[in-house]
Structure formats: structure tokens, C-alpha cells
Design a protein around this motif. Structure first.
Motif, PDB file in Angstrom:
ATOM      1  N   ILE A 281       0.704  -1.215   0.006  1.00  0.00           N
ATOM      2  CA  ILE A 281      -0.239   0.116   0.082  1.00  0.00           C
ATOM      3  C   ILE A 281       0.782   1.406  -0.208  1.00  0.00           C
ATOM      4  O   ILE A 281       0.622   2.142  -0.784  1.00  0.00           O
ATOM      5  CB  ILE A 281      -0.947  -0.023   1.292  1.00  0.00           C
ATOM      6  CG1 ILE A 281      -2.033  -1.111   0.893  1.00  0.00           C
ATOM      7  CG2 ILE A 281      -1.667   1.380   1.581  1.00  0.00           C
ATOM      8  CD1 ILE A 281      -2.859  -1.358   2.261  1.00  0.00           C
ATOM      9  N   HIS A 286      -1.573   5.935  -4.024  1.00  0.00           N
ATOM     10  CA  HIS A 286      -2.613   6.053  -3.093  1.00  0.00           C
ATOM     11  C   HIS A 286      -3.848   6.694  -3.659  1.00  0.00           C
ATOM     12  O   HIS A 286      -4.955   5.965  -2.791  1.00  0.00           O
ATOM     13  CB  HIS A 286      -2.059   6.942  -1.985  1.00  0.00           C
ATOM     14  CG  HIS A 286      -0.718   6.495  -1.386  1.00  0.00           C
ATOM     15  ND1 HIS A 286      -0.337   7.348  -0.511  1.00  0.00           N
ATOM     16  CD2 HIS A 286      -0.238   5.208  -1.237  1.00  0.00           C
ATOM     17  CE1 HIS A 286       0.898   6.796   0.014  1.00  0.00           C
ATOM     18  NE2 HIS A 286       0.864   5.499  -0.470  1.00  0.00           N
ATOM     19  N   GLY A 289      -4.648   3.240  -6.776  1.00  0.00           N
ATOM     20  CA  GLY A 289      -4.199   2.113  -6.680  1.00  0.00           C
ATOM     21  C   GLY A 289      -3.763   1.324  -7.680  1.00  0.00           C
ATOM     22  O   GLY A 289      -3.144   2.159  -8.732  1.00  0.00           O
ATOM     23  N   PHE A 321      -7.614  -3.349   3.075  1.00  0.00           N
ATOM     24  CA  PHE A 321      -6.274  -3.102   2.586  1.00  0.00           C
ATOM     25  C   PHE A 321      -6.514  -3.871   0.848  1.00  0.00           C
ATOM     26  O   PHE A 321      -6.096  -2.913   0.112  1.00  0.00           O
ATOM     27  CB  PHE A 321      -5.496  -4.385   3.148  1.00  0.00           C
ATOM     28  CG  PHE A 321      -5.222  -3.818   4.480  1.00  0.00           C
ATOM     29  CD1 PHE A 321      -5.247  -2.514   5.050  1.00  0.00           C
ATOM     30  CD2 PHE A 321      -4.486  -4.758   5.499  1.00  0.00           C
ATOM     31  CE1 PHE A 321      -4.726  -2.169   6.261  1.00  0.00           C
ATOM     32  CE2 PHE A 321      -3.824  -4.497   6.525  1.00  0.00           C
ATOM     33  CZ  PHE A 321      -4.103  -3.082   7.063  1.00  0.00           C
ATOM     34  N   ILE A 324      -7.775  -0.572  -1.003  1.00  0.00           N
ATOM     35  CA  ILE A 324      -6.773   0.130  -1.254  1.00  0.00           C
ATOM     36  C   ILE A 324      -5.692  -0.048  -2.228  1.00  0.00           C
ATOM     37  O   ILE A 324      -5.277   0.507  -3.115  1.00  0.00           O
ATOM     38  CB  ILE A 324      -6.168   0.790   0.087  1.00  0.00           C
ATOM     39  CG1 ILE A 324      -7.261   1.248   1.016  1.00  0.00           C
ATOM     40  CG2 ILE A 324      -5.036   1.551  -0.111  1.00  0.00           C
ATOM     41  CD1 ILE A 324      -6.647   1.664   2.364  1.00  0.00           C
ATOM     42  N   LEU A 325      -5.431  -1.400  -2.205  1.00  0.00           N
ATOM     43  CA  LEU A 325      -4.437  -1.914  -3.154  1.00  0.00           C
ATOM     44  C   LEU A 325      -4.958  -1.861  -4.665  1.00  0.00           C
ATOM     45  O   LEU A 325      -4.268  -1.662  -5.552  1.00  0.00           O
ATOM     46  CB  LEU A 325      -3.861  -3.277  -2.898  1.00  0.00           C
ATOM     47  CG  LEU A 325      -3.150  -3.530  -1.735  1.00  0.00           C
ATOM     48  CD1 LEU A 325      -3.023  -4.932  -1.306  1.00  0.00           C
ATOM     49  CD2 LEU A 325      -1.606  -2.938  -2.077  1.00  0.00           C
TER      50      LEU A 325
END
Length: 402
Positions: A281, A286, A289, A321, A324-325
Motif C-alpha cells: 500500500i 494512493h 491503486g 487493504f 486500497i491496493l
């Protein structure tokens, strides 16, 4: 039979089919939900009513993931994930069509649906028992968890099975004022099912949620006290008489679980997975992704270099997670907006059960990738949109499609 009556009967048939969810073969599990989506399209064409604002908000997360395919390197896997997210589109559409029509369901229908759903959980347990008997499988705590994921046609991963049992428990409490002996039996069935899955995060979350539901539920103080005492006794029995179950919880507090990666220690695996997810991450874009299709390859790259002991791919074990990835802060924002919208709806309608359910999922996302498998998405959406939403709205007459 009038057209209105035919439509009402057809809709009820679809919803009853969904109630048998756990017993439907995995190859056709989604069909009743797809039928519901198609039926809502027919209703929309006829009535031309939909809550457009709500649909845009609820479908935004799907759209963000769809756009991320443009910069995702692993397009085949990305398309697979988009296919898995499709219920986010068609069930949201169904909900927005029916909520705009102010659809109401008779209380007797809701009670019958909940009894069928939980009765199916009981039948599933019986099938598992017969499977052990006819396959001559030695019964142990770990072998039971393995069979859940391997039993032919209706196999389900223990994590998703544990969530199914929690949904069953919540729905049982909702109708506890009726058929109390039957509902009490089904509550015990779901507790046993949850216990056998060994899902620690769900188990802990369940008892927090359980007491919240008891507090909000329409039960007498005597019944609430009785159920509270019984639940405490259940916790004592589970931890006192099953060493494997107790061992899984001890792993969470023993420092060695976090110091060294052990393929036989699920807590150490989870710690390694989280560590890789956080590292990736930090090095990812950010805002947008890496693309929904690239999350597995990005995590595997870290596993291969830093935790080769893992030996195979593991998802991030944290829905936030993973989002966000895949789609960055934009994806996380659209995902949270989905729940904020439902939370606002629950507050507006004073729907305490929906509030509790939302909190349960926001909690469980910290430990599990609920959206990784189609049946996780389907059950989550159906309970958020229908069971503890449209179903629980007051009704003085049977459902009508007009």
C-alpha cells in the motif's frame, strides 16, 4: 389469476428460493438473485420508478472497480473480479426499484422466510454429519472445518459459513417473539455452526453483535436476561471443553505467533499477510491503486521475497487493504459511501437491526475479504437490502406489485 397476483407470487417464489441459499449447489447459488434482478428490471420498465440517487451511490464502488480495468495489468483476473462484483450492480438496482415503490412484506412472510433460511442451516449440519459417516472420516475439530470447504456441491469456506450463521442468529432474534421453541432451537443450531467453523474474528464479533441485538430486540427483559446467561454459558463450555478451539484463540495472544511465520499457525500467517499488504500500500498509487486485477500478483511478489514459508497465495485478510491496493483511496471512499448511505437510511427509519448488521460487516472487513467470493457478496447485499431493510419495514397487508 390477475397480473398483479402473478407478479406477487413470482416474486415470493424467488425470495423463498433464496432462503434455501446454503443448500443450493454452488453452480446455481446465484440464479435466484439474478432472477430477482431481472424481475426488478421488468417492474422498472412497467412502473418507471427508481431511487436514482441511491442507485448511483450504491453502484459507485462497482463502477470504480470497472474503470480500474483500464490500468490493471492482469486483465483476465480483473474481469473475474468484476464478474464477482456484479451483484453490487443488479441487487442495488433491485433494492432501489423496490424501495422507491415502498414495497411492503407481510410479517408472516418474513417469519416464514427466516425460518426456512435457518432451517436450511440445520439441514446443512445434518448433511455434514451424514458425509462424515458415509466417508468414514475421523471426527475432529480440524477435520470438520476441512469438510465444510470440501463437501461436494454445497461446500462453503468456514469464514463465510460463520457469517451465514451470524446472519441466521440475528434473524432468529428478530422473530423470537413468535414460535419461541422453534426459534430457540435454530439459535442453538447457528451457535453450533459458528463454533464448528472456528472463525475467531466472526466469533468475537458475533457476541458483541449478539448483545447489541438483544438490547435492541423487541424481547421482554426476562427473555433478554435468559438469552444473555445462556450465551455466557455457551462461551464457557466452548472454551472449557475443546482444546483445539481454545488453542486457536491462544494463538492471538502468544508473541511467537507474530514473531515467526508458521504455515500451521493461522495467526502468524495473517500477520505476514497484513505486513505485505501494508508494505505494498505504501508503494502503490494512493489515489487510484494498482487496478482490481493486480492485487494477487502484487501480494504474491511480497510473499515470495519476504515470506516464502507461506508457500501459496493468501488474500489480504482485510477488505480495506484489498480495496486500497486495487482502487486506492477513491475505491475506499466509494466503498464507505455505500455503507454511509445505508447507515443514514437505517437511522432515518430507526432500523436498529440494520444498524447492527452494518456495524458487524464494518468490523468483519478488518479481518476477512468478504467480497472475495460470490456467496459472500450475495448474502451481504441481500441481508442489507432486503432482510433487515425492505423486509423489516412495517406492513399491514401482503406484498403487492402494482
Amino acid at each position: 389469476m390477475s397480473q398483479m397476483k402473478k407478479e406477487s407470487t413470482f416474486l415470493n417464489s424467488i425470495l423463498y428460493a433464496i432462503a434455501f441459499f446454503i443448500l443450493l449447489p454452488n453452480s446455481i447459488k446465484e440464479l435466484p438473485f439474478v432472477a430477482l434482478g431481472l424481475f426488478s428490471i421488468i417492474v422498472f420498465i412497467k412502473e418507471r420508478q427508481i431511487d436514482t440517487k441511491a442507485f448511483i451511490i450504491l453502484a459507485l464502488f462497482f463502477v470504480v472497480n470497472l474503470i480500474s480495468l483500464l490500468y490493471s495489468k492482469d486483465l483476465p483476473y480483473g474481469l473475474k473480479r468484476i464478474e464477482g462484483f456484479l451483484p453490487l450492480l443488479y441487487l442495488a438496482f433491485s433494492y432501489c426499484v423496490f424501495s422507491k415503490m415502498e414495497l411492503r412484506f407481510d410479517r408472516k412472510f418474513v417469519e416464514k422466510w427466516i425460518l426456512i433460511f435457518n432451517g436450511s442451516n440445520f439441514v446443512f449440519l445434518i448433511i455434514v454429519g451424514f458425509y462424515f459417516y458415509y466417508q468414514s472420516i475421523p471426527i475432529s475439530y480440524n477435520s470438520i472445518r476441512t469438510v465444510f470447504d470440501e463437501i461436494p456441491m454445497i461446500n462453503m469456506h468456514p469464514i463465510y459459513l460463520s457469517i451465514t450463521s451470524v446472519l441466521g442468529l440475528m434473524s432468529c432474534i428478530y422473530i423470537f417473539t413468535k414460535n419461541q421453541k422453534m426459534v430457540a432451537f435454530l439459535i442453538i443450531v447457528n451457535v453450533v455452526l459458528l463454533y464448528l467453523t472456528g472463525a475467531r474474528s466472526t466469533f468475537i464479533g458475533f457476541f458483541i453483535i449478539f448483545f447489541m441485538v438483544l438490547f435492541f430486540g423487541r424481547l421482554s427483559l426476562k427473555i433478554k436476561f435468559m438469552l444473555g446467561i445462556i450465551s455466557c454459558l455457551i462461551i464457557y463450555v466452548l472454551f472449557g471443553f475443546n482444546s483445539d478451539f481454545k488453542k486457536r484463540f491462544r494463538e492471538m495472544i502468544i508473541p511467537v505467533s507474530y514473531a515467526v511465520v508458521n504455515p500451521n499457525n493461522s495467526t502468524s500467517i495473517r500477520f505476514a499477510v497484513w505486513d505485505c499488504a501494508l508494505q505494498k500500500i505504501k508503494s502503490s498509487n494512493h489515489l487510484i491503486g494498482n487496478g482490481v486485477g493486480d492485487v494477487p500478483s502484487i501480494l504474491q511478489e511480497c510473499y515470495d521475497t519476504q515470506y516464502p514459508e507461506l508457500g501459496k497465495y493468501y488474500n489480504s485478510h482485510n477488505q480495506y487493504f484489498s480495496i486500497i491496493l486495487g482502487t486506492g483511496l477513491i475505491g475506499l471512499f466509494s466503498f464507505m459511501l455505500f455503507f454511509v448511505s445505508l447507515f443514514s437510511c437505517a437511522l432515518k427509519n430507526k432500523n436498529k437491526f440494520l444498524l447492527v448488521l452494518i456495524l458487524f460487516y464494518l468490523y468483519i472487513f478488518n479481518f476477512e475479504n468478504v467480497l472475495e467470493r460470490k456467496y459472500g457478496v450475495l448474502l451481504m447485499l441481500f441481508f442489507l437490502f432486503f432482510v433487515f431493510n425492505i423486509f423489516t419495514k412495517p406492513a399491514n397487508k401482503p406484498v403487492e406489485i402494482v
